[in-house]
Design an enzyme around this catalytic site. Structure first.
Site, PDB file in Angstrom:
ATOM      1  N   LEU A  89       0.818  -1.206   0.000  1.00 25.74           N
ATOM      2  CA  LEU A  89       0.000   0.000   0.000  1.00 25.74           C
ATOM      3  C   LEU A  89       0.855   1.261   0.000  1.00 25.74           C
ATOM      4  O   LEU A  89       1.700   1.448   0.882  1.00 25.74           O
ATOM      5  CB  LEU A  89      -0.932  -0.006   1.218  1.00 25.74           C
ATOM      6  CG  LEU A  89      -1.891   1.180   1.349  1.00 25.74           C
ATOM      7  CD1 LEU A  89      -2.849   1.237   0.167  1.00 25.74           C
ATOM      8  CD2 LEU A  89      -2.650   1.111   2.667  1.00 25.74           C
ATOM      9  N   ASP A  90       0.626   2.121  -0.991  1.00 23.68           N
ATOM     10  CA  ASP A  90       1.280   3.424  -1.106  1.00 23.68           C
ATOM     11  C   ASP A  90       2.800   3.330  -1.180  1.00 23.68           C
ATOM     12  O   ASP A  90       3.507   4.274  -0.836  1.00 23.68           O
ATOM     13  CB  ASP A  90       0.891   4.342   0.073  1.00 23.68           C
ATOM     14  CG  ASP A  90      -0.594   4.655   0.086  1.00 23.68           C
ATOM     15  OD1 ASP A  90      -1.217   4.628  -0.989  1.00 23.68           O
ATOM     16  OD2 ASP A  90      -1.130   4.919   1.183  1.00 23.68           O
ATOM     17  N   GLU A  91       3.319   2.199  -1.646  1.00 24.70           N
ATOM     18  CA  GLU A  91       4.767   2.025  -1.706  1.00 24.70           C
ATOM     19  C   GLU A  91       5.258   1.662  -3.100  1.00 24.70           C
ATOM     20  O   GLU A  91       6.402   1.239  -3.272  1.00 24.70           O
ATOM     21  CB  GLU A  91       5.222   0.955  -0.700  1.00 24.70           C
ATOM     22  CG  GLU A  91       5.014   1.373   0.758  1.00 24.70           C
ATOM     23  CD  GLU A  91       5.590   0.358   1.739  1.00 24.70           C
ATOM     24  OE1 GLU A  91       6.369  -0.516   1.298  1.00 24.70           O
ATOM     25  OE2 GLU A  91       5.265   0.445   2.939  1.00 24.70           O
TER      26      GLU A  91
END
Length: 287
Positions: free
Chosen positions: A231-233
């Site tokens: 997530l979000d990486e």
């Protein structure tokens, strides 16, 4: 016989002397005119070479299929290249997924209608109805797929079917406030662009502006990245920031942040459309 074919060649391979010369000589032998070339070499320990080359075949008596076959046999194979050629006469199909916030969607639609985004937008998918009229006012089909804990997998499969039916080349999450499952992401690897309302990796999560305000930050920002299972990486395509102070309330940060989100997302989408992004591991080379 084909005329005025413009191709964009992206290359990643082990670094060694002669790569640029080999590619250039090959294109010259095909009757191509090189319009632009950019390159990047990593440090010697990693030893990788990246290049983007834009070329035009002016009345060349060679098909793109034959060009690609010959390139693989004569250049890419011997030099162990990962490569891809896209052609400007292929107008990319951009699917959009959105929830309730309209600022990123509106930015994309306005730029698309003005011709600044040379793509087609065959559909918009949303888990809310609020933006249906806005979307349809632009003449774009809107698909309402409400999501809850009990139907998430089913709705994702519906979205996948819709996106595949229009042959979308990539997907933009214009503030789509749902976490996509690994099953969804695996169908569109490196083809889903997300805008995160934070200067990642700082203040990830759902409410970064409040968290930033609580910490008294002096910079806020936004990040556009490819979606991965982390997530979000995912690999970052573009970022930007704005300077703030103790005088700014949370509402001020939100307003400034939305302006940055629009700009960052647009730049990332344009870079993707123009084939200027090479993904390497969890990083990008953006030419």
């Amino acid at each position: 016989m084909q005329t005025d074919i413009t191709g964009r060649l992206l290359i990643c391979c082990p670094d060694r002397p002669g790569i640029v010369a080999g590619v250039s000589q090959f294109l010259y032998n095909c009757g191509a005119n090189i319009l632009d070339a950019s390159q990047h070499s990593t440090d010697p320990r990693e030893g990788l070479f990246f290049m983007r080359m834009v070329f035009q075949l002016e009345k060349a008596d060679i098909t793109r299929e034959q060009l690609e076959k010959d390139f693989q046999e004569k250049v890419a194979g011997p030099l162990k290249m990962d490569w891809h050629i896209d052609y400007t006469d292929h107008r990319k199909q951009m699917a959009i997924m959105v929830s309730k916030y309209d600022h990123c969607l509106m930015e994309l639609l306005l730029r698309w209608r003005s011709g600044e985004l040379p793509v087609d937008i065959p559909l918009v998918i949303s888990n809310h109805k609020e933006l249906q009229q806005l979307t349809e006012d632009f003449g774009i089909p809107f698909h309402y797929l409400p999501v809850d804990a009990g139907n998430k997998a089913e709705r994702e499969q519906e979205a996948i079917r819709l996106i595949k039916n229009v042959n979308a080349d990539f997907i933009v999450l214009a503030r789509y406030m749902q976490i996509l499952s690994p099953a969804f992401v695996s169908v569109f690897p490196q083809k889903i662009i997300n805008i995160h309302h934070s200067f990642l990796p700082a203040f990830a999560g759902a409410n970064p502006y409040k968290n930033a305000y609580t910490r008294g930050v002096k910079l806020i920002g936004a990040t556009a990245h490819y979606v991965t299972n982390d997530l979000d990486e995912g690999p970052i395509i573009d970022q930007d920031v704005a300077r703030v102070s103790h005088k700014h309330a949370v509402s001020d940060l939100v307003m400034l942040g939305r302006d940055i989100e629009r700009q960052v997302l647009t730049r990332a989408v344009v870079a993707h459309i123009e084939d200027r992004v090479i993904v390497h591991g969890n990083k990008t080379i953006v030419f």
